[in-house]
Design an enzyme around this catalytic site. Structure first.
Site, short mmCIF file in Angstrom:
data_model
loop_
_atom_site.label_atom_id
_atom_site.label_comp_id
_atom_site.label_asym_id
_atom_site.label_seq_id
_atom_site.Cartn_x
_atom_site.Cartn_y
_atom_site.Cartn_z
N PHE A 20 0.86 -1.00 0.03
CA PHE A 20 -0.09 -0.14 -0.14
C PHE A 20 0.95 1.29 0.16
O PHE A 20 0.08 2.55 -0.46
CB PHE A 20 -0.85 0.02 1.26
CG PHE A 20 -0.11 0.62 2.62
CD1 PHE A 20 -0.03 1.84 2.71
CD2 PHE A 20 0.01 -0.54 3.25
CE1 PHE A 20 0.60 2.08 3.81
CE2 PHE A 20 0.89 -0.09 4.48
CZ PHE A 20 0.90 1.16 4.85
N LYS A 31 -0.86 -7.18 -9.39
CA LYS A 31 -1.92 -7.23 -8.22
C LYS A 31 -1.59 -6.38 -7.23
O LYS A 31 -0.47 -6.14 -6.31
CB LYS A 31 -1.71 -8.54 -7.59
CG LYS A 31 -3.20 -9.31 -6.85
CD LYS A 31 -3.69 -8.16 -5.91
CE LYS A 31 -2.93 -8.38 -4.51
NZ LYS A 31 -3.28 -7.35 -3.36
N GLU A 56 -4.97 -4.01 -1.98
CA GLU A 56 -6.35 -3.74 -2.10
C GLU A 56 -6.90 -2.43 -1.19
O GLU A 56 -7.65 -1.85 -1.65
CB GLU A 56 -7.08 -4.76 -1.66
CG GLU A 56 -7.00 -5.23 -0.12
CD GLU A 56 -5.81 -5.97 -0.02
OE1 GLU A 56 -4.69 -5.93 -0.74
OE2 GLU A 56 -5.72 -6.87 1.12
N SER A 110 5.15 -6.83 3.40
CA SER A 110 5.65 -7.11 4.67
C SER A 110 6.73 -8.58 4.86
O SER A 110 6.28 -9.48 3.94
CB SER A 110 4.59 -7.23 5.63
OG SER A 110 3.86 -8.32 5.41
N CYS A 120 9.49 1.84 3.46
CA CYS A 120 10.52 0.58 3.80
C CYS A 120 11.93 1.04 4.07
O CYS A 120 12.70 0.42 4.58
CB CYS A 120 10.64 -0.48 2.96
SG CYS A 120 11.39 0.08 1.34
N GLU A 125 9.11 -3.71 13.10
CA GLU A 125 8.94 -2.63 12.18
C GLU A 125 7.49 -1.68 12.75
O GLU A 125 6.53 -2.51 13.02
CB GLU A 125 8.66 -3.29 11.11
CG GLU A 125 8.29 -2.14 9.81
CD GLU A 125 8.24 -2.76 8.34
OE1 GLU A 125 7.50 -3.79 8.25
OE2 GLU A 125 8.57 -2.02 7.43
#
Ligand code: NAD
Length: 487
Positions: A152, A176, A179, A229, A284, A378
């Site tokens: 995301f 992909k 979402e 992740s 990240c 994280e």
């Protein structure tokens, strides 16, 4: 039905937007919590249709010479430049980052596309006369239908880590998207079509876990790239290689900034503040832990001053969801309970007129211990956890003890200390006096340890290895060639 701002996000298969009876999920803007669109949750049969369209398109696309294929990306780059305001706004709206950050993200996509345009200069094969009258040559050949699974946090840029290179190198792709931020992918599909990409070369299949697992298992897909992740990166890597695909899976991160007392105070404080809070800490490559070596109070004081200039809703965007806000605040509260000192507190941030949004203010938390969860896990929010050490070796030991290995940076004016950290840091991307050490094209992007599974990096020259296979041809041009060796 809620009034939505953007039309429902459909799949893009064989050059057409399509939808059947799939379930729908709301897409929220984290800026104010309102529903901005709906997205399909696709089934395996949708993926089958996309693979079929991609296989058909691949046959023609892969036979077009690369110098012609990249012409699509020259046109696509121009379209992105022309539409940058709209693209930035969508990314801002669906992800929550500021407009300036969203614009920087699209600019990075443009740079990634420029790199793809340079691929004809980089993939020229090798040729050598290996014995009298006999040549060997190597050509880079595409793999077939490939997939790219995105997170995301960079709705526009992360898909561009893979789309231009994989497609310019002759593959057909299925994207992909996350979402949580699917709207951007509609625009990518439309613009690639407008740039002249033949139907079926680029496809989008929306959905969640079910579609990711179907991608890993699908026999028609040759390679999978994943960014997200670490727990999911592991699953995707194991599952797709088990079905004999090549896979590069980038995971999460815990990036350490090692700060020495001789560091330039203003530059260090502003870099640390920008690194921890840029994109609301949801990068990240964000600084998440700062390890001070010796007396660094003067730098922490300046960092606090800088952090206080960062204001939610102004120069700090939202985090992605209510769950993310709660998770980040939980880390801060737990560390505080264990004795860490919160110097700037971003909990309970509310932005006027955007009370439904998910905001966490900048947070500076000092005297964190290496064993605390906030130091090891994280957090993915605008939070910096400061640890104190007496020696550079102790600081290196903290950095090295992380399971992750995306980025590490050192702030110092002493060349030999900088060099020492460059050598000893257990991270794929290292910075010296740089808070977010993202390599720019043509240098490749990718971490170490549990921040990346697979051999090659995801961008730059290294990605050529991932998206192509080598064909080795031996040719005897003349019957008179004396060599019969292995003939
Ligand atoms: P995520 O792992 O939750 O989701 C990534 C993708 O996996 C999405 O497309 C999602 O639909 C899918 N997915 C989610 N759960 C799944 C499951 N159980 N099974 C199969 N697929 C599943 O990641 P995210 O929250 O979207 O993104 C944030 C994470 O991505 C952070 O950990 C961040 O560090 C990481 N990230 C890493 C890099 C890098 O370069 N290493 C870059 C960007 C983001």
């Amino acid at each position: 039905m809620d009034k939505i701002k953007y039309p429902e996000v459909k799949n893009f298969i064989g050059g057409q937007f399509t939808a059947n009876g799939q379930a729908r999920m709301d897409v929220l803007s984290p800026i104010d919590g309102t529903v901005i669109s709906k997205v399909l949750l696709s089934k395996k049969s949708d993926l089958d249709a996309a693979v079929e369209a991609a296989e058909k398109a691949y046959k023609l696309w892969s036979e077009i010479p690369i110098k012609e294929r990249v012409q699509v990306f020259y046109r696509y780059k121009t379209l992105m430049e022309k539409n940058i305001d709209e693209l930035s706004y969508i990314t801002h709206l669906e992800n929550g980052k500021t407009i300036d950050e969203a614009r920087a993200e699209v600019e990075k996509s443009i740079e990634l596309t420029e790199f793809a345009c340079s691929l004809p200069q980089l993939v020229g094969g090798e040729i050598l006369e290996v014995s009298k009258g006999v040549e060997c040559r190597i050509d880079h050949k595409p793999l077939g239908v490939v997939a790219s699974i995105a997170p995301f946090n960079f709705p526009h840029m992360v898909p561009h880590w893979t789309i231009p290179n994989a497609i310019a190198l002759g593959n057909a792709m299925i994207l992909k998207p996350s979402e949580q931020v699917p709207v951007t992918s509609n625009y990518i599909a439309e613009m690639l079509k407008e740039a002249g990409l033949p139907d079926g070369v680029f496809n989008v299949v929306n959905g969640d876990k079910e579609i990711v697992e179907a991608i890993c298992d699908h026999p028609g897909i040759s390679a999978v790239s994943f960014v997200g992740s670490t727990p999911i990166a592991k699953v995707v890597y194991i599952r797709s290689t088990a079905s004999l695909k090549r896979c590069v899976a980038l995971g999460g991160a815990k990036n350490h900034l090692i700060v020495l007392p001789d560091a330039n105070v203003d530059m260090t404080a502003s870099n640390v503040a920008a690194s921890m809070s840029g994109c609301a800490g949801q990068r990240c490559m964000a600084a998440s832990a700062m390890v001070g070596v010796g007396p660094i109070d003067h730098i922490v004081e300046k960092l606090v001053e800088e952090a206080k200039k960062i204001v939610p809703g102004k120069n700090l965007g939202s985090v992605i969801s209510k769950a993310a806000k709660e998770r980040i605040e939980r880390y801060i509260t737990e560390a505080e309970k264990l004795g860490a000192k919160v110097l700037v507190d971003g909990r309970n941030a509310v932005v006027e007129n955007k009370e439904g949004g998910f905001y966490v203010g900048p947070t500076v938390i000092d005297y964190v211990k290496p064993e605390m969860a906030i130091a090891k896990e994280e957090v993915f929010g605008p939070v910096i956890a400061i640890m104190r050490t007496d020696s550079l070796d102790e600081a290196i030991a903290i950095e090295n003890s992380s399971n992750y290995g995306n980025a590490a940076s050192v702030f110092t004016q002493n060349g030999s200390y900088a060099r020492y950290v460059m050598e000893k840091a257990s991270a794929g991307m290292v910075g010296v006096n740089i808070g977010v050490p993202v390599p720019r094209e043509p240098f490749s992007f990718g971490g170490w340890n549990e921040s990346k599974f697979g051999t090659s990096d995801i961008t730059g020259k290294s990605s050529i290895e991932f998206w192509t296979q080598l064909k080795k041809t031996s040719i005897k041009w003349s019957a008179e060639a004396r060599t019969n060796w292995m003939s």
